[in-house]
Motif scaffolding. Structure first.
Motif, PDB file in Angstrom:
ATOM      1  N   GLU A  93     -19.582 -55.892   6.772  1.00  0.00           N
ATOM      2  CA  GLU A  93     -19.533 -57.211   6.140  1.00  0.00           C
ATOM      3  C   GLU A  93     -18.839 -57.037   4.793  1.00  0.00           C
ATOM      4  OE1 GLU A  93     -19.390 -60.814   6.464  1.00  0.00           O
ATOM      5  OE2 GLU A  93     -20.932 -60.125   7.845  1.00  0.00           O
ATOM      6  N   ILE A  94     -17.507 -56.881   4.864  1.00  0.00           N
ATOM      7  CA  ILE A  94     -16.679 -56.696   3.673  1.00  0.00           C
ATOM      8  C   ILE A  94     -15.510 -57.670   3.781  1.00  0.00           C
ATOM      9  CG2 ILE A  94     -17.300 -54.273   3.256  1.00  0.00           C
ATOM     10  CD1 ILE A  94     -14.708 -53.489   4.744  1.00  0.00           C
ATOM     11  N   HIS A  95     -14.820 -57.876   2.683  1.00  0.00           N
ATOM     12  CA  HIS A  95     -13.715 -58.831   2.661  1.00  0.00           C
ATOM     13  C   HIS A  95     -12.487 -58.244   1.976  1.00  0.00           C
ATOM     14  CE1 HIS A  95     -16.410 -61.883   4.197  1.00  0.00           C
ATOM     15  NE2 HIS A  95     -17.302 -61.411   3.339  1.00  0.00           N
ATOM     16  N   PRO A  96     -11.899 -57.206   2.568  1.00  0.00           N
ATOM     17  CA  PRO A  96     -10.693 -56.625   1.968  1.00  0.00           C
ATOM     18  C   PRO A  96      -9.477 -57.480   2.312  1.00  0.00           C
ATOM     19  CG  PRO A  96     -11.177 -55.495   3.999  1.00  0.00           C
ATOM     20  CD  PRO A  96     -12.291 -56.502   3.787  1.00  0.00           C
ATOM     21  N   SER A  97      -8.347 -57.152   1.732  1.00  0.00           N
ATOM     22  CA  SER A  97      -7.126 -57.887   2.049  1.00  0.00           C
ATOM     23  C   SER A  97      -6.454 -57.355   3.314  1.00  0.00           C
ATOM     24  CB  SER A  97      -6.159 -57.826   0.863  1.00  0.00           C
ATOM     25  OG  SER A  97      -5.902 -56.494   0.505  1.00  0.00           O
ATOM     26  N   TYR A  98      -7.016 -56.302   3.922  1.00  0.00           N
ATOM     27  CA  TYR A  98      -6.479 -55.739   5.157  1.00  0.00           C
ATOM     28  C   TYR A  98      -7.359 -56.153   6.328  1.00  0.00           C
ATOM     29  CZ  TYR A  98      -4.213 -52.914   1.658  1.00  0.00           C
ATOM     30  OH  TYR A  98      -3.486 -52.526   0.566  1.00  0.00           O
ATOM     31  N   ASN A  99      -6.777 -56.246   7.510  1.00  0.00           N
ATOM     32  CA  ASN A  99      -7.547 -56.596   8.706  1.00  0.00           C
ATOM     33  C   ASN A  99      -8.269 -55.395   9.303  1.00  0.00           C
ATOM     34  OD1 ASN A  99      -6.999 -59.413   8.897  1.00  0.00           O
ATOM     35  ND2 ASN A  99      -4.922 -58.891   9.524  1.00  0.00           N
ATOM     36  N   LEU A 100      -7.708 -54.210   9.139  1.00  0.00           N
ATOM     37  CA  LEU A 100      -8.313 -52.970   9.642  1.00  0.00           C
ATOM     38  C   LEU A 100      -7.953 -51.835   8.698  1.00  0.00           C
ATOM     39  CD1 LEU A 100      -7.323 -52.864  13.433  1.00  0.00           C
ATOM     40  CD2 LEU A 100      -9.585 -53.354  12.506  1.00  0.00           C
ATOM     41  N   LEU A 101      -8.794 -50.824   8.699  1.00  0.00           N
ATOM     42  CA  LEU A 101      -8.490 -49.580   8.014  1.00  0.00           C
ATOM     43  C   LEU A 101      -8.591 -48.489   9.073  1.00  0.00           C
ATOM     44  CD1 LEU A 101      -9.700 -48.370   4.613  1.00  0.00           C
ATOM     45  CD2 LEU A 101      -9.910 -46.888   6.603  1.00  0.00           C
ATOM     46  N   ILE A 102      -7.504 -47.754   9.250  1.00  0.00           N
ATOM     47  CA  ILE A 102      -7.461 -46.657  10.225  1.00  0.00           C
ATOM     48  C   ILE A 102      -7.498 -45.342   9.449  1.00  0.00           C
ATOM     49  CG2 ILE A 102      -6.077 -45.512  11.991  1.00  0.00           C
ATOM     50  CD1 ILE A 102      -7.071 -48.110  13.042  1.00  0.00           C
ATOM     51  N   GLY A 103      -8.447 -44.478   9.810  1.00  0.00           N
ATOM     52  CA  GLY A 103      -8.663 -43.247   9.061  1.00  0.00           C
ATOM     53  C   GLY A 103      -8.105 -41.997   9.714  1.00  0.00           C
ATOM     54  N   ARG A 104      -8.513 -40.868   9.145  1.00  0.00           N
ATOM     55  CA  ARG A 104      -8.003 -39.549   9.539  1.00  0.00           C
ATOM     56  C   ARG A 104      -8.168 -39.211  11.005  1.00  0.00           C
ATOM     57  NH1 ARG A 104     -10.530 -37.971   4.876  1.00  0.00           N
ATOM     58  NH2 ARG A 104     -12.347 -37.313   6.042  1.00  0.00           N
ATOM     59  N   GLY A 105      -9.307 -39.589  11.605  1.00  0.00           N
ATOM     60  CA  GLY A 105      -9.545 -39.222  13.002  1.00  0.00           C
ATOM     61  C   GLY A 105      -8.432 -39.698  13.914  1.00  0.00           C
ATOM     62  N   TRP A 106      -8.070 -40.979  13.814  1.00  0.00           N
ATOM     63  CA  TRP A 106      -6.997 -41.527  14.648  1.00  0.00           C
ATOM     64  C   TRP A 106      -5.665 -40.870  14.298  1.00  0.00           C
ATOM     65  CZ3 TRP A 106      -2.544 -44.459  13.570  1.00  0.00           C
ATOM     66  CH2 TRP A 106      -1.907 -44.974  14.686  1.00  0.00           C
ATOM     67  N   ILE A 107      -5.412 -40.695  13.005  1.00  0.00           N
ATOM     68  CA  ILE A 107      -4.157 -40.051  12.571  1.00  0.00           C
ATOM     69  C   ILE A 107      -4.031 -38.674  13.212  1.00  0.00           C
ATOM     70  CG2 ILE A 107      -2.901 -39.112  10.588  1.00  0.00           C
ATOM     71  CD1 ILE A 107      -4.285 -41.370   8.895  1.00  0.00           C
ATOM     72  N   HIS A 108      -5.119 -37.907  13.228  1.00  0.00           N
ATOM     73  CA  HIS A 108      -5.088 -36.572  13.822  1.00  0.00           C
ATOM     74  C   HIS A 108      -4.943 -36.634  15.337  1.00  0.00           C
ATOM     75  CE1 HIS A 108      -7.215 -34.532  10.167  1.00  0.00           C
ATOM     76  NE2 HIS A 108      -6.082 -35.121   9.849  1.00  0.00           N
ATOM     77  N   ARG A 109      -5.616 -37.583  15.990  1.00  0.00           N
ATOM     78  CA  ARG A 109      -5.530 -37.674  17.461  1.00  0.00           C
ATOM     79  C   ARG A 109      -4.127 -38.026  17.953  1.00  0.00           C
ATOM     80  NH1 ARG A 109     -10.753 -38.661  16.533  1.00  0.00           N
ATOM     81  NH2 ARG A 109     -10.651 -40.902  16.118  1.00  0.00           N
ATOM     82  N   VAL A 110      -3.376 -38.805  17.166  1.00  0.00           N
ATOM     83  CA  VAL A 110      -1.994 -39.099  17.563  1.00  0.00           C
ATOM     84  C   VAL A 110      -1.032 -38.067  16.984  1.00  0.00           C
ATOM     85  CG1 VAL A 110      -2.366 -41.577  17.889  1.00  0.00           C
ATOM     86  CG2 VAL A 110      -1.526 -40.746  15.679  1.00  0.00           C
ATOM     87  N   GLN A 111      -1.609 -37.031  16.373  1.00  0.00           N
ATOM     88  CA  GLN A 111      -0.830 -35.971  15.732  1.00  0.00           C
ATOM     89  C   GLN A 111       0.168 -36.583  14.748  1.00  0.00           C
ATOM     90  OE1 GLN A 111       0.163 -34.111  19.582  1.00  0.00           O
ATOM     91  NE2 GLN A 111      -0.759 -32.258  18.691  1.00  0.00           N
ATOM     92  N   GLY A 112      -0.375 -37.479  13.907  1.00  0.00           N
ATOM     93  CA  GLY A 112       0.456 -38.239  12.986  1.00  0.00           C
ATOM     94  C   GLY A 112       0.579 -37.623  11.610  1.00  0.00           C
ATOM     95  N   VAL A 113       1.689 -37.924  10.993  1.00  0.00           N
ATOM     96  CA  VAL A 113       1.943 -37.538   9.606  1.00  0.00           C
ATOM     97  C   VAL A 113       2.368 -38.811   8.873  1.00  0.00           C
ATOM     98  CG1 VAL A 113       3.291 -36.085   8.049  1.00  0.00           C
ATOM     99  CG2 VAL A 113       2.686 -35.235  10.330  1.00  0.00           C
ATOM    100  N   PRO A 114       1.430 -39.426   8.132  1.00  0.00           N
ATOM    101  CA  PRO A 114       1.787 -40.652   7.411  1.00  0.00           C
ATOM    102  C   PRO A 114       2.473 -40.345   6.093  1.00  0.00           C
ATOM    103  CG  PRO A 114      -0.553 -40.219   7.175  1.00  0.00           C
ATOM    104  CD  PRO A 114       0.012 -39.127   8.047  1.00  0.00           C
ATOM    105  N   SER A 115       3.462 -41.154   5.756  1.00  0.00           N
ATOM    106  CA  SER A 115       4.148 -41.011   4.469  1.00  0.00           C
ATOM    107  C   SER A 115       4.254 -42.386   3.827  1.00  0.00           C
ATOM    108  CB  SER A 115       5.545 -40.424   4.650  1.00  0.00           C
ATOM    109  OG  SER A 115       6.251 -40.473   3.414  1.00  0.00           O
ATOM    110  N   THR A 116       3.504 -42.581   2.735  1.00  0.00           N
ATOM    111  CA  THR A 116       3.628 -43.837   2.011  1.00  0.00           C
ATOM    112  C   THR A 116       4.996 -43.919   1.341  1.00  0.00           C
ATOM    113  OG1 THR A 116       2.553 -42.871   0.064  1.00  0.00           O
ATOM    114  CG2 THR A 116       1.157 -44.081   1.616  1.00  0.00           C
ATOM    115  N   LEU A 117       5.511 -42.790   0.874  1.00  0.00           N
ATOM    116  CA  LEU A 117       6.821 -42.768   0.227  1.00  0.00           C
ATOM    117  C   LEU A 117       7.912 -43.283   1.163  1.00  0.00           C
ATOM    118  CD1 LEU A 117       8.698 -41.987  -2.119  1.00  0.00           C
ATOM    119  CD2 LEU A 117       8.855 -39.711  -1.086  1.00  0.00           C
TER     120      LEU A 117
END
Length: 165
Positions: A93-117
């Motif tokens: 029960e939170i009200h952020p400006s994002y619809n979802l937050l996806i964390g490390r577990g999913w990033i690791h399972r898709v063998q992802g490397v996120p780059s904000t830059l």
């Protein structure tokens, strides 16, 4: 064709994903989070049956080590390009400006490397032989940031008004 990337910038990586067969925009990719978090409003807009919620007694720690009690957990499919995985989401029960937050577990399972830059998350395809790029949406990231600043200034809980679908 992709929009040209605006540089310099300090934007978070905000993408669109298909969750429970619905296109969800304004998904924050957060390698600093150990959980996938779904605000209650997103859960309601996705029209997921409440019976699918599983109880959980594990609180999350937010900024300042503040304990936040979840409403429950739900397992849903998440599709990013050709990758489809079943993921657990903590409903809050939170009200952020994002619809979802996806964390490390999913990033690791898709063998992802996120780059904000570079405003991209590079991951492997389902069979591990090709690379898939999931591009960020700087316009959505800036809009969410702007909404957050305006809402904080007015003492309101921030949430973008754009639809999920």
């Amino acid at each position: 064709m992709r929009e040209p990337m605006e540089v310099p910038h300090e934007d978070p990586l905000v993408v669109s994903l298909i969750v429970a067969e619905c296109l969800v925009r304004r998904v924050l990719i957060d390698p600093g989070s150990n959980a996938n978090v779904m605000p209650r409003v997103t859960f309601d807009r996705l029209k997921i049956e409440t019976e699918k919620l599983k109880p959980t007694r594990n609180p999350l720690l937010g900024f300042g080590r503040k304990r936040v009690e979840p409403i429950g957990m739900v397992e849903l499919t998440v599709q990013a390009a050709e990758r489809v995985l079943t993921e657990s989401f903590v409903i809050m029960e939170i009200h952020p400006s994002y619809n979802l937050l996806i964390g490390r577990g999913w990033i690791h399972r898709v063998q992802g490397v996120p780059s904000t830059l570079h405003q991209v998350m590079r991951c492997l395809g389902p069979n591990g032989t090709k690379v898939i790029d999931i591009h960020g949406d700087q316009v959505a990231a800036k809009k969410c940031y702007s909404v957050t600043l305006k809402s904080v200034g007015k003492g309101k809980n921030p949430i973008c008004s754009a639809s999920l679908r």
